[in-house]
Design a protein around this motif. Structure first.
Motif, PDB file in Angstrom:
ATOM      1  N   ILE A 237       0.849  -1.207   0.000  1.00 55.73           N
ATOM      2  CA  ILE A 237       0.000   0.000   0.000  1.00 55.73           C
ATOM      3  C   ILE A 237       0.881   1.254   0.000  1.00 55.73           C
ATOM      4  N   ASP A 238       1.907   1.245   0.832  1.00 51.19           N
ATOM      5  CA  ASP A 238       2.834   2.375   0.893  1.00 51.19           C
ATOM      6  C   ASP A 238       3.447   2.682  -0.469  1.00 51.19           C
ATOM      7  N   SER A 239       3.953   1.628  -1.136  1.00 49.38           N
ATOM      8  CA  SER A 239       4.641   1.908  -2.391  1.00 49.38           C
ATOM      9  C   SER A 239       3.650   2.286  -3.482  1.00 49.38           C
ATOM     10  N   CYS A 240       2.470   1.640  -3.503  1.00 50.52           N
ATOM     11  CA  CYS A 240       1.474   2.016  -4.532  1.00 50.52           C
ATOM     12  C   CYS A 240       0.978   3.434  -4.288  1.00 50.52           C
ATOM     13  N   ALA A 241       0.812   3.818  -3.008  1.00 50.67           N
ATOM     14  CA  ALA A 241       0.327   5.170  -2.698  1.00 50.67           C
ATOM     15  C   ALA A 241       1.336   6.207  -3.185  1.00 50.67           C
ATOM     16  N   GLY A 242       2.618   5.902  -3.051  1.00 54.56           N
ATOM     17  CA  GLY A 242       3.658   6.812  -3.531  1.00 54.56           C
ATOM     18  C   GLY A 242       3.551   7.011  -5.034  1.00 54.56           C
ATOM     19  N   PHE A 243       3.340   5.885  -5.737  1.00 56.60           N
ATOM     20  CA  PHE A 243       3.221   5.927  -7.203  1.00 56.60           C
ATOM     21  C   PHE A 243       1.984   6.732  -7.622  1.00 56.60           C
ATOM     22  N   VAL A 244       0.838   6.471  -6.953  1.00 57.55           N
ATOM     23  CA  VAL A 244      -0.400   7.169  -7.332  1.00 57.55           C
ATOM     24  C   VAL A 244      -0.282   8.663  -6.978  1.00 57.55           C
ATOM     25  N   ALA A 245       0.366   8.958  -5.857  1.00 59.68           N
ATOM     26  CA  ALA A 245       0.558  10.368  -5.474  1.00 59.68           C
ATOM     27  C   ALA A 245       1.419  11.093  -6.521  1.00 59.68           C
ATOM     28  N   THR A 394       1.368   2.868 -23.957  1.00 62.30           N
ATOM     29  CA  THR A 394       2.796   3.177 -23.971  1.00 62.30           C
ATOM     30  C   THR A 394       3.419   2.808 -22.631  1.00 62.30           C
ATOM     31  N   GLY A 395       2.669   2.039 -21.845  1.00 64.10           N
ATOM     32  CA  GLY A 395       3.208   1.560 -20.570  1.00 64.10           C
ATOM     33  C   GLY A 395       3.058   2.595 -19.463  1.00 64.10           C
ATOM     34  N   GLY A 396       2.452   3.724 -19.763  1.00 69.19           N
ATOM     35  CA  GLY A 396       2.263   4.763 -18.749  1.00 69.19           C
ATOM     36  C   GLY A 396       1.018   4.500 -17.918  1.00 69.19           C
ATOM     37  N   SER A 397       0.741   5.404 -17.028  1.00 69.97           N
ATOM     38  CA  SER A 397      -0.418   5.219 -16.177  1.00 69.97           C
ATOM     39  C   SER A 397      -1.097   6.555 -15.961  1.00 69.97           C
ATOM     40  N   SER A 398      -2.408   6.610 -16.254  1.00 67.51           N
ATOM     41  CA  SER A 398      -3.131   7.841 -15.983  1.00 67.51           C
ATOM     42  C   SER A 398      -3.992   7.594 -14.752  1.00 67.51           C
ATOM     43  N   ILE A 399      -4.483   8.672 -14.176  1.00 73.35           N
ATOM     44  CA  ILE A 399      -5.228   8.539 -12.925  1.00 73.35           C
ATOM     45  C   ILE A 399      -6.551   7.782 -13.139  1.00 73.35           C
ATOM     46  N   ALA A 400      -7.162   7.933 -14.316  1.00 72.20           N
ATOM     47  CA  ALA A 400      -8.445   7.272 -14.607  1.00 72.20           C
ATOM     48  C   ALA A 400      -8.723   7.400 -16.091  1.00 72.20           C
ATOM     49  N   GLY A 401      -9.842   6.819 -16.539  1.00 75.65           N
ATOM     50  CA  GLY A 401     -10.281   7.069 -17.904  1.00 75.65           C
ATOM     51  C   GLY A 401     -10.503   5.835 -18.750  1.00 75.65           C
ATOM     52  N   LEU A 402      -9.909   4.700 -18.349  1.00 75.35           N
ATOM     53  CA  LEU A 402     -10.114   3.485 -19.133  1.00 75.35           C
ATOM     54  C   LEU A 402     -11.410   2.786 -18.696  1.00 75.35           C
ATOM     55  N   GLY A 403     -11.796   3.014 -17.454  1.00 74.42           N
ATOM     56  CA  GLY A 403     -13.012   2.378 -16.935  1.00 74.42           C
ATOM     57  C   GLY A 403     -12.842   0.894 -16.672  1.00 74.42           C
ATOM     58  N   TYR A 404     -11.583   0.433 -16.561  1.00 73.83           N
ATOM     59  CA  TYR A 404     -11.315  -0.991 -16.318  1.00 73.83           C
ATOM     60  C   TYR A 404     -10.887  -1.246 -14.868  1.00 73.83           C
ATOM     61  N   GLY A 405     -10.638  -0.172 -14.107  1.00 71.33           N
ATOM     62  CA  GLY A 405     -10.048  -0.322 -12.769  1.00 71.33           C
ATOM     63  C   GLY A 405     -10.860  -1.208 -11.843  1.00 71.33           C
ATOM     64  N   LEU A 406     -12.131  -0.859 -11.649  1.00 70.35           N
ATOM     65  CA  LEU A 406     -12.947  -1.642 -10.704  1.00 70.35           C
ATOM     66  C   LEU A 406     -13.257  -3.047 -11.209  1.00 70.35           C
ATOM     67  N   PRO A 407     -13.787  -3.197 -12.443  1.00 73.84           N
ATOM     68  CA  PRO A 407     -14.104  -4.579 -12.844  1.00 73.84           C
ATOM     69  C   PRO A 407     -12.885  -5.499 -12.907  1.00 73.84           C
ATOM     70  N   LEU A 408     -11.751  -4.960 -13.334  1.00 74.30           N
ATOM     71  CA  LEU A 408     -10.575  -5.830 -13.428  1.00 74.30           C
ATOM     72  C   LEU A 408      -9.997  -6.132 -12.042  1.00 74.30           C
ATOM     73  N   SER A 409     -10.051  -5.146 -11.141  1.00 76.84           N
ATOM     74  CA  SER A 409      -9.601  -5.407  -9.769  1.00 76.84           C
ATOM     75  C   SER A 409     -10.466  -6.487  -9.138  1.00 76.84           C
ATOM     76  N   ARG A 410     -11.758  -6.422  -9.399  1.00 75.82           N
ATOM     77  CA  ARG A 410     -12.648  -7.438  -8.833  1.00 75.82           C
ATOM     78  C   ARG A 410     -12.323  -8.814  -9.419  1.00 75.82           C
TER      79      ARG A 410
END
Ligand code: ADP
Ligand code: MG
Length: 445
Positions: A237-245, A394-410
């Motif tokens: 959680i610590d390392s992912c939070a750093g990345f998202v921040a 391109t291997g990057g990461s945006s904060i949102a927009g693909l709409g895959y976050g919740l269904p794929l996490s589940r």
């Protein structure tokens, strides 16, 4: 790319046969030992049952000390499952509406599967004729094939997302979600069995040296292949939070605060890469909501270890060792491990205003998003999902927009019996409960 699928029933409606040039192109595309996959191969394999993968299956072959026998056993286990899984995926893609499979992005994914099956089939064929993987030389070649397979399918998600976005006039969101849910869940398993064998292969190398340490991997003594038997969610959680921040700082110029409470010392046996994926997606949502609603309160992540369940008679499902189903493959039969493993629940609580009631029914649909580029980028044409896809591919990461976050996490959470529940307090904030089941006691004998 579309040309590569000419020899399958996919393009049969056009009544064309692949010209020799395209066949040659296809042969160049595949590796040396590649096999020309026919429709009959696909349907024969797709008619075989798909073995449900359990965390215990993955751990069993790699339990320390890792011997040559267990490495070969793991290779044959992987070989007995992967081609069947690829054939099931090919068949599911073939069953999409014709106009959808003809889309260049979707057909690229189809060709990737065809390619992967073509490089595995020679091994499958040999095993069916009684020549399983029995030497370390064969095992090395097979591991290279698996590595090629994993690499080929790395960008599947943004490519499929783009394909389905381009086909949205021809296929309903419900159909897309049904297809993707099955497809991406199956992909999790196929990648995992391949990645597990690759990881075991590399961690095994010191073991064939007589003076080497008996741990699975000297640098990561708690790892068995890709599984960490003492994974500490608070560190993830610590390392992912750093990345998202970092992403938030780039996009919005702010870094939301995050507090971890509960029992941060908790460890359990799980897959670090799956936990990282899920936590990153859930934190992106929480951070974004907090920033957009101008919340000043920190995001609070509570880690709650679960006590082991009481073992009940008949609690373990009676799963037959797969060797009984797949005669020619020689690997050690696996007994189900203790299903009584302690799990962990992680609650992510944000004060980002919650989810509006009209949005809530859609959050589990692939491609559904309320993110819009023009929120803070003047002159942008609104959200068509393409900017998130461009970033993801391109291997990057945006904060949102693909709409895959919740269904794929589940899908990741449910893969090994966990789950995700979202509780929105509209006007206040959101609680997301992520429950993960551990792998259980690893038998060291
Ligand atoms: P994306 O983040 O790309 O939009 P997701 O599947 O992660 O896709 O989320 C879908 C939608 O669910 C988001 O666009 C947002 O509207 C809503 N959502 C998810 N998590 C939260 C949250 N913590 N607070 C408010 N809304 C949320
Ligand atoms: Mg998201």
């Amino acid at each position: 790319m579309t040309a590569l699928i000419k020899s399958t029933r996919l393009l049969r409606p056009l009544g064309t046969r692949a010209p020799a040039l395209l066949q040659a192109q296809r042969r160049r595309f595949t590796s040396d030992r590649a096999y020309d996959v026919s429709d009959a191969d696909i349907s024969k394999l797709a008619n075989l049952p798909q073995h449900p993968l359990r965390l215990a299956d993955l751990v069993r072959h790699g339990r320390p000390p890792l011997s040559e026998r267990s490495l070969l056993s793991s290779a044959n286990f992987t070989l007995s499952l992967a081609p069947i899984r690829l054939a099931h995926r090919l068949q599911a893609l073939q069953n999409l509406p014709y106009i959808v499979v003809s889309n260049p992005n979707i057909s690229q994914i189809y060709n990737n599967y065809l390619h992967s099956l073509s490089i595995l089939l020679p091994y499958w064929q040999a095993a069916s004729e009684g020549r399983a993987i029995t030497t370390l030389d064969d095992e090395i070649k097979f591991t290279n094939v698996l590595a090629e397979l994993v690499a080929t399918h790395t960008d599947t998600i943004p490519i499929l997302a783009k394909g389905f976005l381009e086909c949205r006039r021809y296929i309903s969101p419900a159909e897309v979600t049904r297809f993707l849910d099955e497809h991406l869940r199956a992909r999790i398993g196929t990648r995992l069995i391949s990645e597990q064998h690759i990881a075991l292969h590399f961690s095994s190398q010191p073991h064939f040296d007589p003076g080497a340490s008996p741990t699975p991997c000297p640098e990561h003594p708690t790892y068995i292949g890709v599984i960490d038997t003492a994974l500490k969610p608070s560190l993830t959680i610590d390392s992912c939070a750093g990345f998202v921040a970092d992403i938030c700082e780039l996009r919005y110029g702010v870094r939301p605060k995050l507090i971890i409470d509960g029992e941060p010392e908790t460890t359990f046996a799980f897959l670090p890469m799956h936990l990282e994926y899920i936590v990153t997606e859930l934190l992106k949502n929480a951070f974004r909501a907090s920033i957009e609603s101008k919340a000043t309160e920190p995001i609070v992540v509570t880690i709650a270890p679960e006590p082991p369940l009481k073992q009940q008679e008949g609690h373990l499902p009676d799963i037959k060792p797969p060797s009984e189903e797949l005669g020619p493959f020689k690997y050690d039969a696996i007994k189900p491990l203790d299903d009584n493993a302690p799990g962990v629940t992680i609650r992510i609580r944000d004060r980002g205003g919650g989810i509006p009631p009209d949005v809530l029914p859609n959050i589990w649909s692939y491609s559904f998003t309320t993110f819009s580029e023009d929120q803070d980028i003047p002159g942008s044409s609104g959200n068509d999902g393409l900017s998130a896809i461009a970033t993801a591919s391109t291997g990057g990461s945006s904060i949102a927009g693909l709409g895959y976050g919740l269904p794929l996490s589940r899908a990741y959470a449910e893969y090994f019996g966990g789950g995700i529940a979202v509780q929105s307090l509209y006007g206040w904030g959101t609680d997301v409960y992520l429950r993960l089941k551990g792998v259980g006691k690893v038998d060291q004998k």
